[in-house]
Write a protein that holds these residues in place. Structure first.
Motif, PDB file in Angstrom:
ATOM      1  N   PHE A 293     -10.099 -16.879  -7.170  1.00  0.00           N
ATOM      2  CA  PHE A 293      -9.684 -16.505  -8.524  1.00  0.00           C
ATOM      3  C   PHE A 293      -8.172 -16.640  -8.687  1.00  0.00           C
ATOM      4  O   PHE A 293      -7.688 -17.210  -9.666  1.00  0.00           O
ATOM      5  CB  PHE A 293     -10.139 -15.069  -8.791  1.00  0.00           C
ATOM      6  CG  PHE A 293      -9.875 -14.593 -10.175  1.00  0.00           C
ATOM      7  CD1 PHE A 293     -10.455 -15.215 -11.258  1.00  0.00           C
ATOM      8  CD2 PHE A 293      -9.045 -13.510 -10.399  1.00  0.00           C
ATOM      9  CE1 PHE A 293     -10.212 -14.778 -12.536  1.00  0.00           C
ATOM     10  CE2 PHE A 293      -8.805 -13.064 -11.676  1.00  0.00           C
ATOM     11  CZ  PHE A 293      -9.389 -13.697 -12.743  1.00  0.00           C
ATOM     12  N   ILE A 294      -7.433 -16.160  -7.701  1.00  0.00           N
ATOM     13  CA  ILE A 294      -5.971 -16.291  -7.775  1.00  0.00           C
ATOM     14  C   ILE A 294      -5.584 -17.759  -7.694  1.00  0.00           C
ATOM     15  O   ILE A 294      -4.733 -18.231  -8.443  1.00  0.00           O
ATOM     16  CB  ILE A 294      -5.296 -15.519  -6.630  1.00  0.00           C
ATOM     17  CG1 ILE A 294      -5.645 -14.052  -6.708  1.00  0.00           C
ATOM     18  CG2 ILE A 294      -3.804 -15.708  -6.648  1.00  0.00           C
ATOM     19  CD1 ILE A 294      -4.963 -13.223  -5.679  1.00  0.00           C
ATOM     20  N   THR A 295      -6.248 -18.479  -6.776  1.00  0.00           N
ATOM     21  CA  THR A 295      -5.921 -19.887  -6.588  1.00  0.00           C
ATOM     22  C   THR A 295      -6.096 -20.678  -7.868  1.00  0.00           C
ATOM     23  O   THR A 295      -5.527 -21.750  -8.015  1.00  0.00           O
ATOM     24  CB  THR A 295      -6.844 -20.494  -5.519  1.00  0.00           C
ATOM     25  OG1 THR A 295      -7.112 -19.509  -4.569  1.00  0.00           O
ATOM     26  CG2 THR A 295      -6.218 -21.674  -4.880  1.00  0.00           C
ATOM     27  N   ASN A 296      -6.945 -20.195  -8.756  1.00  0.00           N
ATOM     28  CA  ASN A 296      -7.113 -20.920 -10.000  1.00  0.00           C
ATOM     29  C   ASN A 296      -6.370 -20.295 -11.167  1.00  0.00           C
ATOM     30  O   ASN A 296      -6.036 -21.000 -12.123  1.00  0.00           O
ATOM     31  CB  ASN A 296      -8.601 -21.030 -10.337  1.00  0.00           C
ATOM     32  CG  ASN A 296      -9.282 -22.036  -9.449  1.00  0.00           C
ATOM     33  OD1 ASN A 296      -8.904 -23.195  -9.433  1.00  0.00           O
ATOM     34  ND2 ASN A 296     -10.246 -21.596  -8.681  1.00  0.00           N
TER      35      ASN A 296
ATOM     36  N   GLU B  20     -12.706 -26.156  -5.455  1.00  0.00           N
ATOM     37  CA  GLU B  20     -12.173 -24.930  -6.031  1.00  0.00           C
ATOM     38  C   GLU B  20     -10.653 -24.890  -5.948  1.00  0.00           C
ATOM     39  O   GLU B  20     -10.002 -24.215  -6.721  1.00  0.00           O
ATOM     40  CB  GLU B  20     -12.735 -23.695  -5.308  1.00  0.00           C
ATOM     41  CG  GLU B  20     -14.193 -23.412  -5.571  1.00  0.00           C
ATOM     42  CD  GLU B  20     -15.071 -24.030  -4.513  1.00  0.00           C
ATOM     43  OE1 GLU B  20     -14.733 -25.147  -4.068  1.00  0.00           O
ATOM     44  OE2 GLU B  20     -16.076 -23.431  -4.144  1.00  0.00           O
ATOM     45  N   HIS B  21     -10.110 -25.594  -4.939  1.00  0.00           N
ATOM     46  CA  HIS B  21      -8.671 -25.505  -4.725  1.00  0.00           C
ATOM     47  C   HIS B  21      -7.906 -26.679  -5.332  1.00  0.00           C
ATOM     48  O   HIS B  21      -6.703 -26.768  -5.188  1.00  0.00           O
ATOM     49  CB  HIS B  21      -8.365 -25.447  -3.231  1.00  0.00           C
ATOM     50  CG  HIS B  21      -9.002 -24.287  -2.543  1.00  0.00           C
ATOM     51  ND1 HIS B  21     -10.318 -24.272  -2.168  1.00  0.00           N
ATOM     52  CD2 HIS B  21      -8.501 -23.085  -2.185  1.00  0.00           C
ATOM     53  CE1 HIS B  21     -10.604 -23.122  -1.596  1.00  0.00           C
ATOM     54  NE2 HIS B  21      -9.536 -22.383  -1.589  1.00  0.00           N
TER      55      HIS B  21
ATOM     56  N   GLY C   1     -17.292 -37.884  -1.946  1.00  0.00           N
ATOM     57  CA  GLY C   1     -17.608 -36.906  -0.913  1.00  0.00           C
ATOM     58  C   GLY C   1     -16.468 -36.547   0.006  1.00  0.00           C
ATOM     59  O   GLY C   1     -16.660 -35.771   0.929  1.00  0.00           O
ATOM     60  N   VAL C   2     -15.294 -37.101  -0.213  1.00  0.00           N
ATOM     61  CA  VAL C   2     -14.162 -36.703   0.621  1.00  0.00           C
ATOM     62  C   VAL C   2     -13.795 -35.249   0.320  1.00  0.00           C
ATOM     63  O   VAL C   2     -13.531 -34.452   1.206  1.00  0.00           O
ATOM     64  CB  VAL C   2     -12.955 -37.629   0.372  1.00  0.00           C
ATOM     65  CG1 VAL C   2     -11.762 -37.169   1.202  1.00  0.00           C
ATOM     66  CG2 VAL C   2     -13.318 -39.052   0.743  1.00  0.00           C
ATOM     67  N   ILE C   3     -13.821 -34.902  -0.968  1.00  0.00           N
ATOM     68  CA  ILE C   3     -13.589 -33.525  -1.355  1.00  0.00           C
ATOM     69  C   ILE C   3     -14.938 -32.897  -1.665  1.00  0.00           C
ATOM     70  O   ILE C   3     -15.742 -33.464  -2.411  1.00  0.00           O
ATOM     71  CB  ILE C   3     -12.688 -33.456  -2.599  1.00  0.00           C
ATOM     72  CG1 ILE C   3     -11.309 -34.018  -2.239  1.00  0.00           C
ATOM     73  CG2 ILE C   3     -12.560 -32.051  -3.095  1.00  0.00           C
ATOM     74  CD1 ILE C   3     -10.405 -34.142  -3.409  1.00  0.00           C
ATOM     75  N   ALA C   4     -15.171 -31.739  -1.057  1.00  0.00           N
ATOM     76  CA  ALA C   4     -16.466 -31.099  -1.249  1.00  0.00           C
ATOM     77  C   ALA C   4     -16.614 -30.658  -2.690  1.00  0.00           C
ATOM     78  O   ALA C   4     -15.652 -30.189  -3.295  1.00  0.00           O
ATOM     79  CB  ALA C   4     -16.581 -29.906  -0.315  1.00  0.00           C
ATOM     80  N   PRO C   5     -17.796 -30.812  -3.257  1.00  0.00           N
ATOM     81  CA  PRO C   5     -17.999 -30.324  -4.629  1.00  0.00           C
ATOM     82  C   PRO C   5     -18.023 -28.799  -4.658  1.00  0.00           C
ATOM     83  O   PRO C   5     -17.919 -28.147  -3.630  1.00  0.00           O
ATOM     84  CB  PRO C   5     -19.354 -30.909  -5.006  1.00  0.00           C
ATOM     85  CG  PRO C   5     -20.045 -31.136  -3.713  1.00  0.00           C
ATOM     86  CD  PRO C   5     -18.992 -31.445  -2.713  1.00  0.00           C
TER      87      PRO C   5
END
Lengths: 748, 143
Positions: free
Chosen positions: A216-219, A268-269, A323-327
């Motif tokens: 949550f903070i990261t976003n 998410e990040h 697929g390099v970055i996870a969904p």
């Protein structure tokens, strides 16, 4: 007027004000702590709920074995055949905090039992949360609003629900860290100071160590920065604050083994990373812009920004697709697509906290704050500075999330308190102007003294273009009195809700006898203690995952699945065993070395959270993995009813869950009158028979029933025929003795 | 940022005049279609108006960029097997870059109005503090 001015500027008055502030904050902390102690005073000082039992167990492990062993802890007493790499799959912040407190108290020669530290950690941190909220709101408006916000969050039930004494969960410290991180972020943004940015990153690191909600903070922070850029409010202060937070915070968050490379690899990040890149770009362009003061060049550069931004977004999408970055992980994804979990991941949907929130819950948890909240957001709009944008975004996002998921009410509560405090303190600023009679409101003295210096009085009225000034004393008194009454009612409401709704440990069930005295139903601990004392130390207990942590914590036995639902297939295996016939279940039990099977049955007492009511989720989760062998449809009658009485389907009656729950149950009642008080159903006259399990223990009120898995038959028969053979022999004996049929059922 | 404009106007008067009166055609940034002259103008302004200390910081920034690019190129060529080592090295470079850039912004006299509460000495202390934390994290992360 001028004498008042002089009085306010006076050094001694300032000291008095400072003293008042400290006294008020201490009082708020006292109220916050003491309103969370209902359960400890009424019952005893124990850990509640399910998850805290694991945290408690981990804390005990940390105390006993030291930090490094805790970090590398491989737990072979959970997820039986697999085990769990605990050090790498938990957020260690909570345990390390309580461990540190434990050692500090010992150093001060106050040896306190770790259990008491764990029980009282959440109340202690709620005091700190009040302080952090005070600081945060002080940055938004002024100290008087800060004190109001601190008072609100101190007793707001939305936060108390997750932080009563005994609720030793990650949220206990996480909300404090959330508010304090946000405070530091606002501070860093206001000052443009890398020091505050670094502190913000350090507390962010602590937050990452403490709770999965750090996302949550990261976003939130990138969203704030992004909105500021879009509003044309980019400033070097924003650059300094954001980049120092991001560079240190991301690196810090990667130190936690459970998080690992996620900040690089998961969707998410990516917002934080994207805004970081965007800020570099904007910063560079701003730099160039002041070297070359040409308008056309400026527009050229603006176009460049947009192109690069679009390009990097496209690259991001490409990387995600390839697929390099996870969904998005399922838990977060289900916040956006609210129907997703129910269809694809029943295990997420099966948790009651993951349901949407109903309207009454908002009023129940936040009372008057919920209607002051939009007013406060509005007032943030009317004095729109950088930090107010943050409150607005936070308010909007948190309201959405709280609407989607009940448990996220927790992240909504702080911003509601802040925003309500801003609104209320604006009102009091105006209506408590100089010539007010005695100030009756909470925190009123400081409010009374503060408003003199602040130009805020004008801000509200700027929209109304009328001179501020309440000329009649009566209207002032009326408004202030009305709000004081609201505040008093708020305190009453909060205390009532806390006392009645949120202060019951789920480990002991309290009920009232007709004469008003309290009757404690303590079946859980009775059964777990039986397990602890009467089974071999390496016995494996199979139960539904809800009870995994409690069995591990209280019974200290190995479990197959627990509340950390990391392996869905393993849970589905347990679900399949529970929902299958005996012949199918027995090989599963043998293959997993199960010694005991534990079920929760509330039919005698009317305890609705039992395993028969959760049974459908077991079936659904098992069906997700073995759609051919377990079918939800088979457990419903042709008319689509879920029944346990005579009308139950054969699949239902033959499932070992049904058999374990109702085994011998009819012997408690006169013949043919067995009654299930949860389902309100009359059970069949002849109870189920079990051939692969022996009843080992049933607690006083039949809530916990434990069965021992039989060994293989000595003569190599299958259990059903062996049992039939035994029953036949006994039957013939009994006919000789001339006994009735009712006796037979008890003996088998 | 008006102070910055004032600063540059002391050296390049025509440019400042151009910014104030946008209607008249500007003398030496007249054609944005000619990127070379713009670039030359930028370089010229930069070398004339930037203080020595800031130029030193900029040299360090350039060095960090080179280091980062080299690391990234090596990672692309040789693979990222100890991924944490790559990340630690690369993040150290990026982090140090942004921290230094922050220091540059904070110590720039043109930004004085933005950073009312941060004196250049304070900015340097902040820089040291942040860098120490950054390097602690990096050395821990590189294992």
């Amino acid at each position: 007027m001028s004498s008042m001015e002089a009085l306010l500027k006076d050094e001694s008055t300032r000291n008095i004000r400072r003293l008042l502030k400290v006294v008020i904050l201490i009082t708020i902390a006292g109220a916050a702590v003491s309103s969370r102690l209902f359960s400890v005073i009424r019952f005893e000082s124990i850990i509640h709920e399910f998850d805290p039992w694991f945290n408690f167990r981990a804390s005990k492990y940390l105390i006993k074995n030291g930090f490094y062993n805790f970090w590398d802890w491989f737990d072979d007493r959970t997820w039986h055949p697999l085990g769990r790499v605990t050090g790498g799959t938990l957020y260690p912040g909570l345990m390390v905090t309580s461990g540190a407190i434990y050692h500090i108290l010992r150093m001060l020669s106050m040896p306190v039992d770790i259990r008491n530290i764990c029980v009282l950690l959440a109340p202690a941190f709620s005091g700190l949360t009040a302080l952090a909220t005070y600081l945060f709101t002080k940055e938004m408006k002024d100290e008087s609003a800060g004190l109001l916000a601190a008072a609100f969050i101190g007793i707001a039930p939305g936060y108390i629900s997750r932080s009563v004494a005994g609720s030793y969960d990650n949220e206990a410290i996480a909300i404090f860290l959330l508010m304090f991180t946000f405070y530091l972020w606002i501070k860093a943004l206001k000052d443009g100071s890398a020091f505050w940015g670094a502190l913000c990153a350090l507390f962010y690191f602590y937050m990452v160590a403490a709770w999965g909600g750090y996302v949550f903070i990261t976003n939130m922070i990138p969203l704030h920065a992004f909105v500021l850029v879009l509003m044309g409010r980019y400033s070097p202060r924003l650059y300094v604050a954001y980049t120092s937070w991001f560079a240190l915070g991301t690196l810090g968050s990667m130190q936690i083994p459970f998080v690992g490379f996620l900040p690089i690899r998961s969707s998410e990040h990516m917002a934080a990373l994207g805004v970081f890149g965007l800020l570099q770009l904007v910063g560079f362009v701003e730099f160039v812009r002041y070297q070359v003061p040409s308008r056309q060049f400026k527009t050229l550069l603006k176009a460049l920004i947009f192109i690069v931004f679009a390009l990097s977004s496209a690259v991001l999408v490409l990387l995600t697709v390839s697929g390099v970055i996870a969904p998005w992980s399922g838990r977060f994804y289900s916040l956006w697509d609210t129907g997703y979990a129910k269809i694809h991941i029943p295990i997420i949907a099966s948790v009651s906290e993951h349901q949407p929130t109903a309207w009454p819950a908002f009023f129940f948890d936040l009372e008057m704050l919920i209607w002051l909240f939009p007013a406060g957001i509005y007032m943030c709009f009317s004095t729109l500075q950088d930090q107010h944008v943050f409150v607005i975004i936070y308010g909007i996002m948190a309201s959405y999330f709280a609407g989607v998921m009940v448990r996220l009410m927790l992240t909504l509560t702080p911003v509601v308190c802040v925003s309500a405090a801003i609104a209320l303190s604006n009102i009091l600023d105006i209506y408590l102007s100089v010539k007010t009679p005695a100030a009756p409101a909470v925190g009123a003295p400081s409010v009374d003294e503060r408003k003199e210096k602040k130009p805020r009085v004008n801000i509200l009225s700027a929209g109304k273009d009328s001179i501020v000034g309440i000329y009649s004393k009566a209207s002032r008194i009326a408004v202030v009195a009305a709000f004081s009454i609201y505040l008093f009612v708020f305190v009453l409401h909060c205390t009532w809700v806390t006392s009645n709704a949120y202060s019951s440990p789920s480990v002991v069930l309290a009920s009232r006898l007709p004469d008003g005295s309290q009757h404690i139903i303590d079946d859980y601990r009775e059964a777990y203690y039986w397990l602890r004392k009467n089974t071999p130390d390496d016995a494996k207990i199979m139960s539904w995952w809800d009870y995994g942590y409690q069995i591990g914590g209280m019974a200290d036995r190995t479990t197959l699945v627990d509340n950390n639902t990391w392996n869905n297939t393993h849970i589905a295996t347990v679900g399949k065993a529970m929902s299958s016939r005996e012949e199918v279940a027995y090989p599963i039990l043998r293959q997993h070395d199960v010694d005991y099977v534990l079920v929760i049955f509330g039919g005698l007492l009317g305890y609705s959270g039992d395993d028969i009511n959760k049974f459908l989720w077991m079936i659904r989760i098992a069906e997700g993995v073995w759609p051919d062998e377990v079918k939800e449809r088979d457990f419903f009658t042709p008319r689509g009813e879920y029944r346990v009485d005579d009308g139950a389907t054969d699949t239902m009656k033959n499932s070992i869950m049904y058999k374990m729950s109702y085994y011998n149950y009819q012997s408690l009642f006169p013949a043919g009158q067995a009654q299930d008080r949860v389902r309100n159903a009359k059970l069949p006259a002849v109870g189920p028979t079990l051939s692969i399990l022996d009843e080992a223990f049933t607690s006083e009120n039949w809530i916990v029933r434990i069965y021992k898995v039989k060994d293989l038959d000595n003569l190599g028969r299958d259990h059903a025929s062996a049992a039939a053979f035994d029953a036949g022999k006994k039957k013939s004996k009994r006919t000789k003795a001339g006994r009735g049929a009712q006796r037979k059922l008890r003996v088998v | 940022m008006p102070p910055k404009k004032n600063l540059s106007s002391t050296q390049t008067a025509p440019a400042a005049a151009a910014s104030t009166t946008s209607a008249t055609p500007t003398p030496h940034n007249a054609s944005p279609s000619d990127p070379l002259s713009i670039l030359g103008g930028i370089l010229n302004t930069y070398s004339q108006s930037t203080p020595q200390r800031t130029k030193l910081i900029d040299a360090f920034l350039g060095f960090l960029v080179v280091t980062g690019v080299l690391q990234f190129a090596y990672c692309v060529v040789a693979g990222n097997y100890p991924f944490n080592a790559f990340l630690a090295g690369f993040c150290a470079t990026v982090g140090q870059f942004v921290l230094t850039a922050s220091l540059r912004m904070q110590s720039d006299p043109a930004n004085k109005s933005e950073f009312a509460s941060v004196s250049p000495e304070r900015a340097f202390a902040d820089f040291v503090f942040c860098s120490v934390i950054l390097h602690l994290f990096c050395t821990n992360f590189i294992n």
